[in-house]
Design an enzyme around this catalytic site. Structure first.
Site, PDB file in Angstrom:
ATOM      1  N   THR A  75       0.818  -1.212   0.000  1.00  0.00           N
ATOM      2  CA  THR A  75       0.000   0.000   0.000  1.00  0.00           C
ATOM      3  C   THR A  75       0.850   1.260   0.000  1.00  0.00           C
ATOM      4  OG1 THR A  75      -1.824  -1.129   1.047  1.00  0.00           O
ATOM      5  CG2 THR A  75      -1.764   1.243   1.343  1.00  0.00           C
TER       6      THR A  75
ATOM      7  N   SER B  77       1.736  -7.628  -0.687  1.00  0.00           N
ATOM      8  CA  SER B  77       2.455  -8.634   0.102  1.00  0.00           C
ATOM      9  C   SER B  77       1.697  -9.948   0.204  1.00  0.00           C
ATOM     10  CB  SER B  77       2.795  -8.093   1.480  1.00  0.00           C
ATOM     11  OG  SER B  77       1.652  -7.951   2.284  1.00  0.00           O
TER      12      SER B  77
ATOM     13  N   THR C 244       1.549  -4.443   4.255  1.00  0.00           N
ATOM     14  CA  THR C 244       1.369  -4.729   5.683  1.00  0.00           C
ATOM     15  C   THR C 244       0.743  -6.096   5.955  1.00  0.00           C
ATOM     16  OG1 THR C 244      -0.791  -3.644   5.740  1.00  0.00           O
ATOM     17  CG2 THR C 244       1.152  -2.286   6.251  1.00  0.00           C
ATOM     18  N   ASP C 245       0.118  -6.698   4.919  1.00  0.00           N
ATOM     19  CA  ASP C 245      -0.604  -7.955   5.172  1.00  0.00           C
ATOM     20  C   ASP C 245       0.306  -9.059   5.695  1.00  0.00           C
ATOM     21  OD1 ASP C 245      -2.900  -6.726   4.354  1.00  0.00           O
ATOM     22  OD2 ASP C 245      -2.996  -7.707   2.394  1.00  0.00           O
TER      23      ASP C 245
HETATM   24  N1  ASP Z   1      -2.551  -5.044   0.324  1.00  0.00           N
HETATM   25  C1  ASP Z   1      -1.514  -4.456   1.014  1.00  0.00           C
HETATM   26  C2  ASP Z   1      -0.309  -5.392   1.079  1.00  0.00           C
HETATM   27  O1  ASP Z   1       0.453  -5.400   0.152  1.00  0.00           O
HETATM   28  C3  ASP Z   1      -1.905  -3.982   2.343  1.00  0.00           C
HETATM   29  C4  ASP Z   1      -0.946  -2.979   2.835  1.00  0.00           C
HETATM   30  O2  ASP Z   1       0.157  -2.860   2.366  1.00  0.00           O
HETATM   31  O3  ASP Z   1      -1.301  -2.257   3.779  1.00  0.00           O
HETATM   32  O4  ASP Z   1      -0.118  -6.099   2.044  1.00  0.00           O
END
Ligand code: ASP
Length: 360
Positions: free
Chosen positions: A41, A92, A125-126
């Protein structure tokens, strides 16, 4: 001036007397921080400033590359001389074990350079807590390694990426951050890879260490540490991914009231070398699940019994020890999977694997 801790002596000629007097001015060079970008993100764009959960899809919304990511936050230059590298650019949830091995290899190569003082990895973050814990076990350096992401896309109102990135670079540049293991810097909180968990699907304060103290906080881009990691990590770790192309398959079984051993049996059939059972309470489970795990153990798989409960310790208990199972201790199911995959590169002895779960 790119030499570390450069002492520049300026020689100023005094024309009148005809001698040269040293006028010493100490110029301390900035630390060198390498930023490795992997996507997520923090590198995403939305269709408008209120597109906070649905972004990165559609024309003109391609991911932000490392150059633009760094250029958008000129404040980071205050803390370090930055070099950047685009390792991947994906969400991620799409990363693979092969991606992990490549990232760890590259991180180790960069850290081995005497011209690099710390590494920042931008990441979705995932699965950020999983990559942080994996690197915590296989990075061979005491230099700071900091993972950072954002919960809001770069185009979002009150985007959290810019300040998170400044804090991450300042942390990676700080001598106080050495030998702290791999860290996560999000929302002004410094977390250990061991303790940290994503606890909220969308909130910027999502990264917590539900079982203990945080390592510290970022205040005005200065790290304030309040504790140190108690578990083995990085330069003290026995694990080495050098030359590995894959890791042994380990699957996680999530237990519920009335669940059975169907998914455990499927993991065995799929060729798993280990299974982590996310059990009920202190690792309890239905009889059918236990029977399938016992059968899997008889086929040579390593079994780790943990809990779906987010906090607390699972210590070895009679029936599980007798069955030759390993207790997850304080590891979540997702971190138990990582530790078991790496443990299986060294041993299949349950007592040795239990020692590993106690120490890391
Ligand atoms: N979908 C995102 C990821 O790549 C979520 C994030 O980064 O907050 O994990």
């Amino acid at each position: 001036m790119n030499t570390k801790k450069l002492l520049a002596t300026l020689l100023v000629a005094t024309g009148a007397c005809g001698f040269v007097a040293p006028l010493a001015a100490q110029v301390v060079a900035k630390p060198n921080v390498a930023v490795l970008a992997t996507g997520g993100t923090i590198a995403s764009r939305g269709a408008n400033s209120l597109a906070l959960t649905d972004y990165g899809k559609g024309a003109g919304l391609a991911p932000v590359g490392i150059q633009a990511l760094v250029a958008a936050v000129p404040e980071i230059e205050k803390f370090a001389t930055i070099s950047g590298e685009q390792v991947f650019n994906v969400g991620s949830s799409k990363l693979s074990i092969e991606n992990w091995l490549a990232l760890a290899q590259r991180t180790n190569e960069i850290l081995a350079s005497k011209d690099v003082d710390g590494v920042v990895i931008t990441h979705g973050t995932d699965t950020l807590e999983e990559t942080a814990y994996f690197l915590n076990l296989v990075v061979k350096s005491s230099k700071p390694v900091v993972l950072v992401g954002s919960m809001r896309p770069s185009t979002g109102l009150s985007a959290d990426g810019p300040l998170n990135l400044v804090n991450a670079v300042a942390l990676a540049a700080s001598p106080a951050a050495r030998d702290k293991g791999v860290m996560v810097s999000m929302n002004d909180v410094i977390s250990s890879a061991f303790g940290v968990m994503k606890t909220n699907t969308t909130n910027v304060a999502t990264f917590r260490s539900p079982d203990g103290a945080e390592l510290g906080y970022m205040q005005n881009a200065v790290p304030v540490f309040i504790s140190a990691p108690a578990k083995k990590h990085t330069a003290h770790s026995e694990f080495d991914i050098g030359g590995l192309k894959s890791l042994p398959r380990v699957d996680v079984n999530f237990t519920t009231l009335g669940s059975d051993g169907l998914l455990v049996d499927a993991a065995v059939a799929a060729g798993a070398k280990g299974i982590v059972n996310a059990g009920l309470g202190h690792a309890n489970m239905p009889v059918a699940t236990m029977n399938s795990l016992v059968a899997a153990k008889a086929k040579g798989l390593a079994i780790v019994v943990g809990s779906r409960v987010p906090t607390g310790i699972v210590t070895p208990t009679g029936q599980f020890t007798q069955a030759g199972f390993v207790s997850a201790m304080m590891h979540s199911a997702q971190k138990s999977r990582i530790l078991l995959m790496l443990a299986l590169t060294k041993t299949s002895d349950p007592q040795q694997i239990q020692r590993i779960f106690n120490e890391y």
